[in-house]
Scaffold this motif. Structure first.
Motif, PDB file in Angstrom:
ATOM      1  N   PRO A  74       0.825  -1.223   0.000  1.00 38.80           N
ATOM      2  CA  PRO A  74       0.000   0.000   0.000  1.00 38.80           C
ATOM      3  C   PRO A  74       0.855   1.268   0.000  1.00 38.80           C
ATOM      4  O   PRO A  74       1.045   1.918   1.027  1.00 38.80           O
ATOM      5  N   ASN A  75       1.373   1.636  -1.174  1.00 29.65           N
ATOM      6  CA  ASN A  75       2.221   2.828  -1.277  1.00 29.65           C
ATOM      7  C   ASN A  75       1.402   4.094  -1.044  1.00 29.65           C
ATOM      8  O   ASN A  75       0.206   4.148  -1.310  1.00 29.65           O
ATOM      9  N   LEU A  76       2.060   5.127  -0.554  1.00 21.95           N
ATOM     10  CA  LEU A  76       1.365   6.283   0.015  1.00 21.95           C
ATOM     11  C   LEU A  76       1.193   7.461  -0.928  1.00 21.95           C
ATOM     12  O   LEU A  76       0.461   8.399  -0.619  1.00 21.95           O
ATOM     13  N   GLY A  77       1.854   7.446  -2.090  1.00 23.07           N
ATOM     14  CA  GLY A  77       1.839   8.607  -2.967  1.00 23.07           C
ATOM     15  C   GLY A  77       0.492   8.954  -3.586  1.00 23.07           C
ATOM     16  O   GLY A  77       0.069  10.116  -3.546  1.00 23.07           O
ATOM     17  N   PRO A  78      -0.222   8.002  -4.195  1.00 22.76           N
ATOM     18  CA  PRO A  78      -1.492   8.338  -4.848  1.00 22.76           C
ATOM     19  C   PRO A  78      -2.509   8.981  -3.910  1.00 22.76           C
ATOM     20  O   PRO A  78      -3.233   9.902  -4.294  1.00 22.76           O
ATOM     21  N   GLU A  79      -2.580   8.512  -2.678  1.00 19.51           N
ATOM     22  CA  GLU A  79      -3.509   9.087  -1.716  1.00 19.51           C
ATOM     23  C   GLU A  79      -3.191  10.563  -1.475  1.00 19.51           C
ATOM     24  O   GLU A  79      -4.097  11.403  -1.387  1.00 19.51           O
ATOM     25  N   LEU A  80      -1.900  10.904  -1.395  1.00 23.44           N
ATOM     26  CA  LEU A  80      -1.502  12.284  -1.185  1.00 23.44           C
ATOM     27  C   LEU A  80      -1.889  13.150  -2.384  1.00 23.44           C
ATOM     28  O   LEU A  80      -2.353  14.286  -2.229  1.00 23.44           O
TER      29      LEU A  80
END
Length: 392
Positions: A74-80
């Motif tokens: 669950p990488n965090l970049g797209p949500e940001l």
């Protein structure tokens, strides 16, 4: 430029347009972006660091040739990105790179990309709901990532055993660190909020301020001057490089300095620190080997997902570095919480003053208090008469 989440977000069907900027490496394109640009990148699993740079560039949209969330973890970049109101169009395919030149104005309508009136590609338009669902589903991939991490950790320990266990190869600093507290700042993971929360800590403890790459710029923006800068001389401003801090250039195995030409052009004197770990790890080891008594991390990662977001090799070096340093390493949020709940000395004095006034008022209502008040008034009158006699 500070991170700012936009108040309005485009709907899934809303159109957005702007000049296209193309680069397969996200770290390269962020140096050329301007507000309103459309960034076209090729980045599987956009990490939080890359997303933060895109948000701070104030791009209108991000077109990703690859999947922004592959499902590995669950990488965090797209949500940001979607929280910042940036249009994210995913998995559009490599043909878009051939159909667009740098500077061409492109338009995104729904899931389709247009140059002029011609459709040149389609992808998956991401929003908060789709990113949240993909993040939830990708948690199943964490086990395999942890298995791969184990292999990377063993390899990193084999290469850097002397550095991690004995401090071999860590340069001595001219900046006095021994028996002092050190604040290491990265421009990631709520760094601005952490720095604001640590104002009292910084003022009272006067720690050695270490900026890692653009973390040096974050310190300057917050009104502080770094004492030490750890960088590869690429992701940092000229202002930070020339701010008067001791510059330690982090180089990977092989000894090649990425920003060597820039350092030569600016005439920046520097010390070289060679390690296959990250620049963040190099800063921690510098502080630890130079006998800091406490290392406080700003903008660093703490959770398992945040470690995974660095990639397996970066995660391995970070975990092993933290294990080598041990209890002298703490997160800024923990320090900020201690200062947040600490009773301020001026509040104690104020409470005491209010208490004295309240006791005095209570005594004044009693016969004894009236006698005291009459005596005080008599003393005051005598002193006033004596002063008037001397000055007349």
């Amino acid at each position: 430029m500070k991170l700012s989440l936009r108040k309005t977000r485009p709907s899934a069907s809303a159109g957005v347009s702007g000049p296209a900027r193309l680069d397969r490496r996200t770290r390269n394109i962020t140096k050329r972006l301007r507000p309103g640009d459309v960034a076209i990148i090729d980045h599987v699993d956009i990490d939080r660091h890359a997303a933060l740079a895109l948000v701070e560039s104030e791009v209108a949209a991000v077109i990703n040739i690859a999947p922004s969330i592959s499902g590995r973890y669950p990488n965090l970049g797209p949500e940001l990105l979607v929280k910042a109101g940036i249009v994210l169009l995913d998995d559009v395919g490599a043909a878009v790179f051939k159909a667009v030149n740098d500077g061409d104005v492109v338009r995104i309508e729904g899931d389709t990309i247009y140059r002029d009136d011609a459709a040149i590609g389609t992808g998956v338009r991401q929003d908060a709901e789709s990113v949240g669902l993909a993040m939830e589903q990708s948690k199943d991939g964490m086990a395999s990532q942890l298995e791969a991490f184990s292999a990377n950790a063993i390899e990193h320990l084999r290469r850097e055993r002397g550095l991690l266990l004995e401090g071999e190869g860590v340069p001595a600093l001219s900046t006095a660190i021994e028996d002092r507290q050190v604040l290491v700042v990265l421009r990631a993971f709520d760094y601005a909020e952490d720095l604001r929360a640590l104002k009292t800590y910084i003022r009272e403890n006067n720690p050695v301020l270490v900026g890692v790459d653009a973390g040096a710029d974050a310190l300057i923006e917050a009104g502080h001057r770094p004492h030490v800068v750890v960088t590869d001389a690429e992701e940092i401003s000229e202002t930070a490089l020339r701010c008067g801090a001791q510059v330690v250039v982090h180089v990977g195995s092989g000894g090649r300095i990425r920003g060597a030409d820039r350092l030569d052009r600016l005439g920046v004197q520097h010390t070289v620190f060679e390690t296959s770990g990250t620049a963040e790890d190099a800063a921690i080891l510098l502080a630890h080997s130079n006998r800091a008594n406490l290392i406080v991390m700003v903008g660093s990662h703490a959770s398992l997902v945040e470690f995974l977001d660095k990639g397996r090799s970066g995660m391995a070096s970070s975990v092993l570095t933290r294990a080598a340093v041990g209890s002298s390493l703490v997160d800024a949020k923990a320090v900020a919480r201690l200062y947040e709940h600490r009773v301020r000395s001026w509040l104690v004095l104020l409470v005491l003053l209010v208490g004295v006034i309240a006791v005095g008022a209570a005594i004044a209502t009693t016969p004894v208090g009236q006698d005291w008040w009459d005596q005080i008034q008599g003393w005051y009158d005598d002193v006033s008469s004596w002063i008037q006699g001397k000055t007349s």
